[in-house]
Design a protein around this motif. Sequence first.
Motif, PDB file in Angstrom:
ATOM      1  N   ASN A   6     -98.799  27.773  11.178  1.00  0.00           N
ATOM      2  CA  ASN A   6     -98.028  28.950  10.773  1.00  0.00           C
ATOM      3  C   ASN A   6     -97.003  28.594   9.688  1.00  0.00           C
ATOM      4  OD1 ASN A   6     -99.519  30.460  12.594  1.00  0.00           O
ATOM      5  ND2 ASN A   6     -98.021  30.210  14.219  1.00  0.00           N
ATOM      6  N   LYS A   7     -97.484  27.824   8.702  1.00  0.00           N
ATOM      7  CA  LYS A   7     -96.718  27.433   7.516  1.00  0.00           C
ATOM      8  C   LYS A   7     -95.609  26.427   7.799  1.00  0.00           C
ATOM      9  CE  LYS A   7     -98.023  31.541   5.115  1.00  0.00           C
ATOM     10  NZ  LYS A   7     -97.802  32.579   4.218  1.00  0.00           N
ATOM     11  N   ILE A   8     -95.666  25.761   8.946  1.00  0.00           N
ATOM     12  CA  ILE A   8     -94.684  24.728   9.290  1.00  0.00           C
ATOM     13  C   ILE A   8     -95.421  23.388   9.359  1.00  0.00           C
ATOM     14  CG2 ILE A   8     -93.066  23.890  11.035  1.00  0.00           C
ATOM     15  CD1 ILE A   8     -92.686  26.870  11.841  1.00  0.00           C
ATOM     16  N   ASP A   9     -94.959  22.414   8.581  1.00  0.00           N
ATOM     17  CA  ASP A   9     -95.552  21.077   8.593  1.00  0.00           C
ATOM     18  C   ASP A   9     -95.162  20.368   9.881  1.00  0.00           C
ATOM     19  OD1 ASP A   9     -96.623  21.378   6.030  1.00  0.00           O
ATOM     20  OD2 ASP A   9     -94.842  20.549   5.058  1.00  0.00           O
ATOM     21  N   LEU A  10     -96.175  19.811  10.554  1.00  0.00           N
ATOM     22  CA  LEU A  10     -95.939  19.110  11.811  1.00  0.00           C
ATOM     23  C   LEU A  10     -96.602  17.741  11.787  1.00  0.00           C
ATOM     24  CD1 LEU A  10     -96.745  22.053  14.236  1.00  0.00           C
ATOM     25  CD2 LEU A  10     -94.483  21.228  13.622  1.00  0.00           C
ATOM     26  N   SER A  11     -95.931  16.765  12.380  1.00  0.00           N
ATOM     27  CA  SER A  11     -96.533  15.453  12.606  1.00  0.00           C
ATOM     28  C   SER A  11     -97.031  15.416  14.039  1.00  0.00           C
ATOM     29  CB  SER A  11     -95.506  14.343  12.400  1.00  0.00           C
ATOM     30  OG  SER A  11     -95.131  14.265  11.044  1.00  0.00           O
ATOM     31  N   VAL A  12     -98.270  14.993  14.205  1.00  0.00           N
ATOM     32  CA  VAL A  12     -98.864  14.917  15.536  1.00  0.00           C
ATOM     33  C   VAL A  12     -98.846  13.459  15.978  1.00  0.00           C
ATOM     34  CG1 VAL A  12    -100.948  15.306  16.900  1.00  0.00           C
ATOM     35  CG2 VAL A  12    -100.350  16.894  15.060  1.00  0.00           C
ATOM     36  N   PRO A  13     -98.174  13.157  17.093  1.00  0.00           N
ATOM     37  CA  PRO A  13     -98.160  11.775  17.586  1.00  0.00           C
ATOM     38  C   PRO A  13     -99.575  11.295  17.920  1.00  0.00           C
ATOM     39  CG  PRO A  13     -96.547  13.131  18.749  1.00  0.00           C
ATOM     40  CD  PRO A  13     -97.389  14.057  17.922  1.00  0.00           C
ATOM     41  N   ASP A  14     -99.813  10.004  17.725  1.00  0.00           N
ATOM     42  CA  ASP A  14    -101.141   9.433  17.967  1.00  0.00           C
ATOM     43  C   ASP A  14    -101.671   9.746  19.362  1.00  0.00           C
ATOM     44  OD1 ASP A  14    -101.358   8.413  15.439  1.00  0.00           O
ATOM     45  OD2 ASP A  14    -100.714   6.389  15.993  1.00  0.00           O
ATOM     46  N   GLN A  15    -100.805   9.735  20.360  1.00  0.00           N
ATOM     47  CA  GLN A  15    -101.256   9.952  21.733  1.00  0.00           C
ATOM     48  C   GLN A  15    -101.740  11.386  21.979  1.00  0.00           C
ATOM     49  OE1 GLN A  15     -98.110   9.183  20.889  1.00  0.00           O
ATOM     50  NE2 GLN A  15     -96.614  10.242  22.165  1.00  0.00           N
ATOM     51  N   LEU A  16    -101.486  12.316  21.039  1.00  0.00           N
ATOM     52  CA  LEU A  16    -101.918  13.707  21.204  1.00  0.00           C
ATOM     53  C   LEU A  16    -103.152  14.060  20.369  1.00  0.00           C
ATOM     54  CD1 LEU A  16     -98.483  15.589  21.220  1.00  0.00           C
ATOM     55  CD2 LEU A  16     -99.818  14.734  23.164  1.00  0.00           C
ATOM     56  N   LYS A  17    -103.619  13.145  19.541  1.00  0.00           N
ATOM     57  CA  LYS A  17    -104.719  13.457  18.620  1.00  0.00           C
ATOM     58  C   LYS A  17    -106.015  13.847  19.331  1.00  0.00           C
ATOM     59  CE  LYS A  17    -104.780   9.811  15.974  1.00  0.00           C
ATOM     60  NZ  LYS A  17    -104.906   8.870  14.849  1.00  0.00           N
ATOM     61  N   SER A  18    -106.191  13.437  20.577  1.00  0.00           N
ATOM     62  CA  SER A  18    -107.424  13.771  21.291  1.00  0.00           C
ATOM     63  C   SER A  18    -107.353  15.130  21.994  1.00  0.00           C
ATOM     64  CB  SER A  18    -107.767  12.689  22.314  1.00  0.00           C
ATOM     65  OG  SER A  18    -106.740  12.598  23.286  1.00  0.00           O
ATOM     66  N   LEU A  19    -106.208  15.811  21.909  1.00  0.00           N
ATOM     67  CA  LEU A  19    -106.079  17.155  22.497  1.00  0.00           C
ATOM     68  C   LEU A  19    -106.891  18.167  21.709  1.00  0.00           C
ATOM     69  CD1 LEU A  19    -102.260  17.671  23.240  1.00  0.00           C
ATOM     70  CD2 LEU A  19    -104.100  17.411  24.900  1.00  0.00           C
ATOM     71  N   SER A  20    -107.307  19.217  22.398  1.00  0.00           N
ATOM     72  CA  SER A  20    -107.883  20.342  21.665  1.00  0.00           C
ATOM     73  C   SER A  20    -106.745  21.065  20.957  1.00  0.00           C
ATOM     74  CB  SER A  20    -108.593  21.309  22.611  1.00  0.00           C
ATOM     75  OG  SER A  20    -107.654  22.027  23.392  1.00  0.00           O
ATOM     76  N   LEU A  21    -107.093  21.732  19.873  1.00  0.00           N
ATOM     77  CA  LEU A  21    -106.110  22.519  19.153  1.00  0.00           C
ATOM     78  C   LEU A  21    -105.496  23.563  20.080  1.00  0.00           C
ATOM     79  CD1 LEU A  21    -104.617  23.421  16.606  1.00  0.00           C
ATOM     80  CD2 LEU A  21    -106.707  24.645  15.919  1.00  0.00           C
ATOM     81  N   LEU A  22    -106.302  24.179  20.931  1.00  0.00           N
ATOM     82  CA  LEU A  22    -105.805  25.181  21.872  1.00  0.00           C
ATOM     83  C   LEU A  22    -104.714  24.594  22.765  1.00  0.00           C
ATOM     84  CD1 LEU A  22    -105.918  27.964  23.284  1.00  0.00           C
ATOM     85  CD2 LEU A  22    -107.726  27.018  24.714  1.00  0.00           C
ATOM     86  N   ASN A  23    -104.979  23.440  23.355  1.00  0.00           N
ATOM     87  CA  ASN A  23    -103.986  22.823  24.248  1.00  0.00           C
ATOM     88  C   ASN A  23    -102.718  22.457  23.488  1.00  0.00           C
ATOM     89  OD1 ASN A  23    -106.319  22.908  25.840  1.00  0.00           O
ATOM     90  ND2 ASN A  23    -105.541  21.262  27.113  1.00  0.00           N
ATOM     91  N   TYR A  24    -102.859  21.975  22.278  1.00  0.00           N
ATOM     92  CA  TYR A  24    -101.687  21.624  21.475  1.00  0.00           C
ATOM     93  C   TYR A  24    -100.852  22.873  21.171  1.00  0.00           C
ATOM     94  CZ  TYR A  24     -98.918  19.678  17.650  1.00  0.00           C
ATOM     95  OH  TYR A  24     -97.887  19.272  16.839  1.00  0.00           O
ATOM     96  N   LEU A  25    -101.519  23.940  20.755  1.00  0.00           N
ATOM     97  CA  LEU A  25    -100.795  25.172  20.429  1.00  0.00           C
ATOM     98  C   LEU A  25    -100.046  25.708  21.637  1.00  0.00           C
ATOM     99  CD1 LEU A  25    -103.500  26.966  18.268  1.00  0.00           C
ATOM    100  CD2 LEU A  25    -101.387  25.895  17.438  1.00  0.00           C
ATOM    101  N   ARG A  26    -100.715  25.779  22.774  1.00  0.00           N
ATOM    102  CA  ARG A  26    -100.119  26.379  23.965  1.00  0.00           C
ATOM    103  C   ARG A  26     -99.164  25.432  24.693  1.00  0.00           C
ATOM    104  NH1 ARG A  26    -101.920  31.010  25.943  1.00  0.00           N
ATOM    105  NH2 ARG A  26    -101.518  30.390  28.097  1.00  0.00           N
ATOM    106  N   ASP A  27     -99.633  24.216  24.968  1.00  0.00           N
ATOM    107  CA  ASP A  27     -98.888  23.317  25.856  1.00  0.00           C
ATOM    108  C   ASP A  27     -97.807  22.511  25.150  1.00  0.00           C
ATOM    109  OD1 ASP A  27    -100.649  24.254  27.780  1.00  0.00           O
ATOM    110  OD2 ASP A  27    -101.943  22.498  27.687  1.00  0.00           O
ATOM    111  N   VAL A  28     -98.007  22.202  23.878  1.00  0.00           N
ATOM    112  CA  VAL A  28     -97.026  21.399  23.156  1.00  0.00           C
ATOM    113  C   VAL A  28     -96.100  22.296  22.327  1.00  0.00           C
ATOM    114  CG1 VAL A  28     -96.700  19.557  21.448  1.00  0.00           C
ATOM    115  CG2 VAL A  28     -98.569  19.393  23.121  1.00  0.00           C
ATOM    116  N   LEU A  29     -96.682  23.226  21.578  1.00  0.00           N
ATOM    117  CA  LEU A  29     -95.868  24.077  20.705  1.00  0.00           C
ATOM    118  C   LEU A  29     -95.362  25.342  21.388  1.00  0.00           C
ATOM    119  CD1 LEU A  29     -97.856  23.826  17.337  1.00  0.00           C
ATOM    120  CD2 LEU A  29     -95.965  22.404  18.176  1.00  0.00           C
ATOM    121  N   GLY A  30     -95.936  25.703  22.515  1.00  0.00           N
ATOM    122  CA  GLY A  30     -95.494  26.903  23.226  1.00  0.00           C
ATOM    123  C   GLY A  30     -95.939  28.205  22.584  1.00  0.00           C
TER     124      GLY A  30
END
Length: 151
Positions: A6-30
Amino acid sequence: MKIIVNKIDLSVPDQLKSLSLLNYLRDVLGLMGTKYGCGQGLCGACTVHLDGQAVRSCQTLLEEIDGQAVTTIEGLSVNGLHPLQKAWIRNAVPQCGYCQSGQLMSASALLRENNQPSKAEIREAMSGNLCRCGTYPKIESTINEVVQGKE
């Protein structure tokens, strides 16, 4: 690894790279607008835009999208409601509403690619999004309204 959400640059930690995009959006970014439906990419509830294309976020791994731009329902319009969202509200399209963010993301991707789709093209583009409430006629007619400029 970096992605843009959503136009915001984010760094993804290495330990999260195996997450699905869905899980990252919901569980990490809220960002709860993107829904978990079937987990197999078959229902369309998890649809987001990846560099402007509609994709199933439950089947997209973060490690596959380094440097790409993701748009969720929360980022569909930064200045109020998207014309499709306005039409959805005006026509009372949703019943339960669960699938609607995926429906809107698929519809907006269609209209970005083809601003004058036929009814058959609308039906085809939306065929991958399931609605348990059966609001398909309202969805199709509302998309057609936006195509015809009845806003």
